[in-house]
Design a protein around this motif. Structure first.
Motif, PDB file in Angstrom:
ATOM      1  N   ASN A 133      35.627  50.309  69.913  1.00  0.00           N
ATOM      2  CA  ASN A 133      36.482  49.198  70.802  1.00  0.00           C
ATOM      3  C   ASN A 133      37.638  48.755  70.087  1.00  0.00           C
ATOM      4  N   LEU A 134      38.276  49.393  69.248  1.00  0.00           N
ATOM      5  CA  LEU A 134      39.450  48.841  68.318  1.00  0.00           C
ATOM      6  C   LEU A 134      40.435  48.427  69.191  1.00  0.00           C
ATOM      7  N   GLN A 135      41.181  47.532  68.881  1.00  0.00           N
ATOM      8  CA  GLN A 135      42.420  46.622  69.497  1.00  0.00           C
ATOM      9  C   GLN A 135      43.601  46.841  68.747  1.00  0.00           C
ATOM     10  N   PRO A 136      44.534  46.421  69.154  1.00  0.00           N
ATOM     11  CA  PRO A 136      45.774  46.401  68.020  1.00  0.00           C
ATOM     12  C   PRO A 136      45.792  45.342  67.314  1.00  0.00           C
ATOM     13  N   GLU A 137      45.190  44.245  67.594  1.00  0.00           N
ATOM     14  CA  GLU A 137      44.992  43.196  66.748  1.00  0.00           C
ATOM     15  C   GLU A 137      43.968  43.449  65.282  1.00  0.00           C
ATOM     16  N   ASP A 138      43.640  44.753  65.344  1.00  0.00           N
ATOM     17  CA  ASP A 138      42.817  45.429  64.377  1.00  0.00           C
ATOM     18  C   ASP A 138      43.476  46.161  63.208  1.00  0.00           C
ATOM     19  N   THR A 139      44.793  46.405  63.491  1.00  0.00           N
ATOM     20  CA  THR A 139      45.828  47.108  63.034  1.00  0.00           C
ATOM     21  C   THR A 139      46.263  46.263  61.574  1.00  0.00           C
ATOM     22  N   ALA A 140      45.823  46.954  60.562  1.00  0.00           N
ATOM     23  CA  ALA A 140      45.877  46.473  59.162  1.00  0.00           C
ATOM     24  C   ALA A 140      45.461  47.628  58.055  1.00  0.00           C
ATOM     25  N   VAL A 141      45.888  47.189  56.800  1.00  0.00           N
ATOM     26  CA  VAL A 141      45.374  47.866  55.638  1.00  0.00           C
ATOM     27  C   VAL A 141      43.806  47.524  55.537  1.00  0.00           C
ATOM     28  N   TYR A 142      42.928  48.210  55.325  1.00  0.00           N
ATOM     29  CA  TYR A 142      41.556  48.013  55.320  1.00  0.00           C
ATOM     30  C   TYR A 142      40.962  48.270  53.695  1.00  0.00           C
ATOM     31  N   TYR A 143      40.630  47.375  53.022  1.00  0.00           N
ATOM     32  CA  TYR A 143      40.289  47.597  51.632  1.00  0.00           C
ATOM     33  C   TYR A 143      38.509  47.421  51.465  1.00  0.00           C
ATOM     34  N   CYS A 144      38.098  48.226  50.515  1.00  0.00           N
ATOM     35  CA  CYS A 144      36.817  48.149  50.321  1.00  0.00           C
ATOM     36  C   CYS A 144      36.634  47.342  49.077  1.00  0.00           C
ATOM     37  N   ASN A 145      35.633  46.551  48.858  1.00  0.00           N
ATOM     38  CA  ASN A 145      35.193  45.737  47.717  1.00  0.00           C
ATOM     39  C   ASN A 145      33.874  45.719  47.194  1.00  0.00           C
ATOM     40  N   CYS A 146      33.553  45.704  46.029  1.00  0.00           N
ATOM     41  CA  CYS A 146      32.199  45.744  45.670  1.00  0.00           C
ATOM     42  C   CYS A 146      32.146  45.032  44.351  1.00  0.00           C
ATOM     43  N   ASN A 147      30.816  44.443  44.068  1.00  0.00           N
ATOM     44  CA  ASN A 147      30.701  43.640  42.770  1.00  0.00           C
ATOM     45  C   ASN A 147      29.084  43.960  42.514  1.00  0.00           C
ATOM     46  N   GLY A 148      29.085  43.787  41.161  1.00  0.00           N
ATOM     47  CA  GLY A 148      27.709  44.331  40.383  1.00  0.00           C
ATOM     48  C   GLY A 148      27.898  44.219  38.972  1.00  0.00           C
ATOM     49  N   ARG A 149      27.190  44.989  38.523  1.00  0.00           N
ATOM     50  CA  ARG A 149      27.080  45.128  36.797  1.00  0.00           C
ATOM     51  C   ARG A 149      27.401  46.501  36.329  1.00  0.00           C
ATOM     52  N   THR A 150      28.042  46.886  35.250  1.00  0.00           N
ATOM     53  CA  THR A 150      28.340  47.969  34.756  1.00  0.00           C
ATOM     54  C   THR A 150      27.149  48.461  34.072  1.00  0.00           C
ATOM     55  N   SER A 151      27.266  49.755  33.319  1.00  0.00           N
ATOM     56  CA  SER A 151      26.397  50.035  32.439  1.00  0.00           C
ATOM     57  C   SER A 151      26.325  49.364  31.094  1.00  0.00           C
ATOM     58  N   TYR A 152      27.360  48.559  30.853  1.00  0.00           N
ATOM     59  CA  TYR A 152      27.650  47.914  29.679  1.00  0.00           C
ATOM     60  C   TYR A 152      27.236  46.460  29.711  1.00  0.00           C
TER      61      TYR A 152
END
Length: 120
Positions: free
Chosen positions: A84-103
């Protein structure tokens, strides 16, 4: 280094649906929270939804009941099903994640963004 690559954006008519995907890669030992944010023209970046490693979710009020976030820990991927997308949903969408590396270093990474345009 951790890289995030989003896919699935595009043009959709009001009332339509899209699913965004984000793949994490690199020297990842563990991922804690994964999420989606968006930034519309002239506005600040805002939270869309997040999901913890245990599956707890958090949504912006504006998308509750319309968007569903999920993740595949084995594939190191996060998704957001947007209905049910609406015009106000128009945007650039970014993914984010956090955690720990192998180091054993903490990371907090962002993808390059994918455009979602809702218009008739």
């Amino acid at each position: 280094q951790v890289q995030l690559v989003e896919s699935g954006g595009g043009l959709v008519q009001p009332g339509g649906s899209l699913t965004l995907s984000c793949a994490a890669s690199g020297s990842i030992f563990s991922i804690n929270t994964m999420g989606w944010y968006r930034q519309a023209p002239g506005k600040q970046r805002e939270l869309v939804a997040t999901i913890t490693s245990g599956g707890s979710t958090n949504y912006a009020e504006s998308v509750k009941g319309r968007f569903t976030i999920s993740r595949d820990n084995a594939k190191k991927m996060v998704y957001v099903q947007m209905n049910n997308l609406q015009p106000e949903d128009t945007a650039v969408y970014y993914c984010n994640c956090n955690g720990r590396t192998s180091y054993n270093r903490a990371f907090d990474s962002w993808g390059q963004g994918t455009q979602v345009t809702v218009s008739s």
